[in-house]
Design an enzyme around this catalytic site. Structure first.
Site, PDB file in Angstrom:
ATOM      1  N   ARG A 262       0.849  -1.194   0.000  1.00  0.00           N
ATOM      2  CA  ARG A 262       0.000   0.000   0.000  1.00  0.00           C
ATOM      3  C   ARG A 262       0.885   1.245   0.000  1.00  0.00           C
ATOM      4  O   ARG A 262       1.846   1.333   0.760  1.00  0.00           O
ATOM      5  CB  ARG A 262      -0.929   0.016   1.216  1.00  0.00           C
ATOM      6  CG  ARG A 262      -1.954  -1.097   1.186  1.00  0.00           C
ATOM      7  CD  ARG A 262      -2.922  -1.036   2.342  1.00  0.00           C
ATOM      8  NE  ARG A 262      -3.801  -2.194   2.348  1.00  0.00           N
ATOM      9  CZ  ARG A 262      -4.672  -2.473   3.306  1.00  0.00           C
ATOM     10  NH1 ARG A 262      -4.785  -1.672   4.350  1.00  0.00           N
ATOM     11  NH2 ARG A 262      -5.428  -3.544   3.236  1.00  0.00           N
ATOM     12  N   ARG A 277       2.346   1.159  10.432  1.00  0.00           N
ATOM     13  CA  ARG A 277       1.830   1.483   9.094  1.00  0.00           C
ATOM     14  C   ARG A 277       2.994   1.449   8.106  1.00  0.00           C
ATOM     15  O   ARG A 277       3.845   2.327   8.084  1.00  0.00           O
ATOM     16  CB  ARG A 277       1.174   2.865   9.113  1.00  0.00           C
ATOM     17  CG  ARG A 277       0.305   3.158   7.900  1.00  0.00           C
ATOM     18  CD  ARG A 277      -0.330   4.527   8.001  1.00  0.00           C
ATOM     19  NE  ARG A 277      -1.233   4.625   9.120  1.00  0.00           N
ATOM     20  CZ  ARG A 277      -2.514   4.253   9.092  1.00  0.00           C
ATOM     21  NH1 ARG A 277      -3.023   3.747   7.996  1.00  0.00           N
ATOM     22  NH2 ARG A 277      -3.278   4.390  10.158  1.00  0.00           N
ATOM     23  N   GLU A 349      -6.930  -0.787  15.532  1.00  0.00           N
ATOM     24  CA  GLU A 349      -7.524  -1.734  14.578  1.00  0.00           C
ATOM     25  C   GLU A 349      -6.515  -2.788  14.126  1.00  0.00           C
ATOM     26  O   GLU A 349      -5.393  -2.473  13.740  1.00  0.00           O
ATOM     27  CB  GLU A 349      -8.055  -0.955  13.375  1.00  0.00           C
ATOM     28  CG  GLU A 349      -8.742  -1.816  12.336  1.00  0.00           C
ATOM     29  CD  GLU A 349      -7.902  -2.021  11.090  1.00  0.00           C
ATOM     30  OE1 GLU A 349      -7.837  -3.164  10.629  1.00  0.00           O
ATOM     31  OE2 GLU A 349      -7.312  -1.047  10.603  1.00  0.00           O
ATOM     32  N   SER A 352     -10.499  -5.708   9.942  1.00  0.00           N
ATOM     33  CA  SER A 352     -11.782  -5.185   9.472  1.00  0.00           C
ATOM     34  C   SER A 352     -12.490  -6.312   8.745  1.00  0.00           C
ATOM     35  O   SER A 352     -11.919  -6.918   7.836  1.00  0.00           O
ATOM     36  CB  SER A 352     -11.594  -4.001   8.524  1.00  0.00           C
ATOM     37  OG  SER A 352     -11.242  -2.828   9.224  1.00  0.00           O
ATOM     38  N   ARG A 391       0.765  -6.174  12.847  1.00  0.00           N
ATOM     39  CA  ARG A 391       0.057  -5.582  13.983  1.00  0.00           C
ATOM     40  C   ARG A 391      -0.130  -6.604  15.103  1.00  0.00           C
ATOM     41  O   ARG A 391      -0.120  -6.252  16.286  1.00  0.00           O
ATOM     42  CB  ARG A 391      -1.270  -4.990  13.533  1.00  0.00           C
ATOM     43  CG  ARG A 391      -1.073  -3.794  12.616  1.00  0.00           C
ATOM     44  CD  ARG A 391      -2.320  -2.953  12.451  1.00  0.00           C
ATOM     45  NE  ARG A 391      -2.007  -1.745  11.680  1.00  0.00           N
ATOM     46  CZ  ARG A 391      -2.783  -0.681  11.617  1.00  0.00           C
ATOM     47  NH1 ARG A 391      -3.934  -0.656  12.273  1.00  0.00           N
ATOM     48  NH2 ARG A 391      -2.431   0.374  10.904  1.00  0.00           N
TER      49      ARG A 391
END
Length: 430
Positions: A262, A277, A349, A352, A391
């Protein structure tokens, strides 16, 4: 993608749902374009009918030796043929414009999704586990002695620039063990089919799951036109791209461990310290392909699959339902699972889980034939992290950290680490 027929039938409902997501009303512009497209199609069909009649008259005139009538009718056929081609081209152009516009419009939220503008309006559903009382001030993952010895941002930056990481020694093995543990749990306990997929895909696959055309800047494209996947959702969901699947094969429940890429174009300045991130990371992704009647039940099931990973690792978490303003582009409803990070003193988070209805299937033209026959229907698709590996690594080391800089590791990982139970302050597994 949305069904223009449904918008025609209830434009007010469509606009109200878009407004709930914080968007502008679109029905009027869509229906105006649709009406113009349909008018061109109708005109082309009328001209085609006139051409067909004139063609029959041409043959009749020739048969009775009417040369003047034959020439006039032949000219009329040529004229109508040109009209048909022109109107069909205009209709195709308008059809493309309508499709391009529909491709940029997000999915509509379910009525049960709470209204809201951002993450502060998300609604907590439940919590599991209690944050540990450390007896000392816990630090973030990159500040733990045993972790920092295996986390080499300097070399990663030399190799690739910012927002990349290089793991060494015990930390690298722990990272690998987490992915293996997650995959095994999903296969053996949850009945998901392990799948290995490419990480480079064709543009139509990114369009199929909604990453394109609107969010191209968030992903990477190679010079020869391939796209690097931001998640295995792209490849797993597109396994049914263009297919008419057997209803008896549904639900199809898949899981894949993959590299993900990403650009993080929209996250400048966010989480720049540590490995929260990154441009390249690993994720264990779950995807289910279902029929129209079982999608919501599958959403609850998939959420529990993700939660089970955290429970097995003894990591406190909470599950929230995202509000309308915080949902992803393709989702009708999303559950975020947030793991407790003691170094930050808050939940972050880690998964999801989204139910997309038939939104992606319309883009992919993926259908199934209902039991007992009948007209094919679009499949319904779901996706969810099970979990983000990096994560999860952060959560494990922060929750297991000790005052001396070592880390106590969850019992579920011990068999994947050769029996090691701890990451020492020197970065070695012991």
């Amino acid at each position: 993608m949305h069904d223009i027929r449904a918008i025609r039938e209830n434009p007010e409902m469509f606009d109200a749902a878009l407004t709930r997501r914080g968007g502008a009303a679109m029905a009027s512009a869509l229906l105006e374009l649709d009406a113009e497209r349909r008018a061109r199609i109708a005109a082309a069909e009328a001209a085609q009918a006139e051409q067909n009649r004139a063609s029959k008259d041409v043959a009749a005139a020739k048969g009775r030796g009417d040369e003047a009538g034959f020439q006039r009718l032949r000219d009329l056929v040529a004229e109508k043929k040109a009209d048909v081609a022109r109107m069909q081209a205009e209709a195709a152009l308008l059809d493309g414009r309508l499709r391009d516009l529909l491709l940029t419009i997000p999915n509509l939220p379910l009525d049960s999704v709470p209204d809201g503008a951002g993450e502060e309006d998300n609604v907590e559903l439940r919590r599991w586990g209690a944050p540990r009382d450390f007896g000392f001030r816990p630090v973030e993952h990159f500040q733990i002695a045993g972790v920092s010895r295996g986390l080499d941002f300097e070399t990663a930056a030399k190799l690739s620039g910012s927002r990349f990481m290089l793991l060494r020694g015990g930390l690298a093995r722990l990272h690998r063990a987490l992915a293996q543990f997650m995959i095994d749990l999903h296969i053996t306990r949850h009945g998901l089919e392990e799948t290995w997929t490419p990480v480079m895909v064709l543009e139509e696959m990114m369009t199929g799951t909604g990453q394109l055309p609107k969010f191209g800047e968030d992903s990477y494209q190679t010079r020869d036109g391939y796209w690097l996947i931001p998640t295995a959702e792209v490849t797993l969901t597109n396994t049914v791209h263009g297919d008419l699947v057997d209803h008896a094969s549904l639900p199809r429940r898949m899981v894949a461990h993959s590299q993900c890429f990403r650009s993080e174009a929209g996250s400048a300045g966010r989480d720049t310290t540590g490995m929260l991130r990154q441009h390249q990371f690993e994720k264990v992704e779950m995807v289910s392909i279902t029929d129209a009647g079982t999608g919501l039940a599958e959403h609850e099931r998939m959420t529990r699959c993700a939660e089970a990973v955290l429970e097995a690792l003894d990591l406190p978490y909470r599950t929230v339902v995202l509000c309308t303003g915080d949902m992803g582009f393709s989702a009708r409803i999303t559950h975020d699972i947030e793991v407790w990070l003691p170094g930050q003193g808050r939940y972050r988070e880690i998964s999801s889980v989204s139910y997309c209805g038939d939104f992606q299937a319309r883009r992919m033209n993926a259908r199934y034939r209902p039991e007992g026959g009948g007209k094919p229907e679009f499949v319904h698709a779901l996706n969810g992290s099970g979990l983000a590996v990096g994560r999860a690594l952060i959560a494990v080391v922060e929750n297991g950290q000790q005052e001396d800089g070592s880390v106590d590791l969850p019992a579920a990982l011990h068999p994947y680490l050769g029996g090691a139970t701890r990451l020492g302050a020197d970065g070695a597994l012991v």
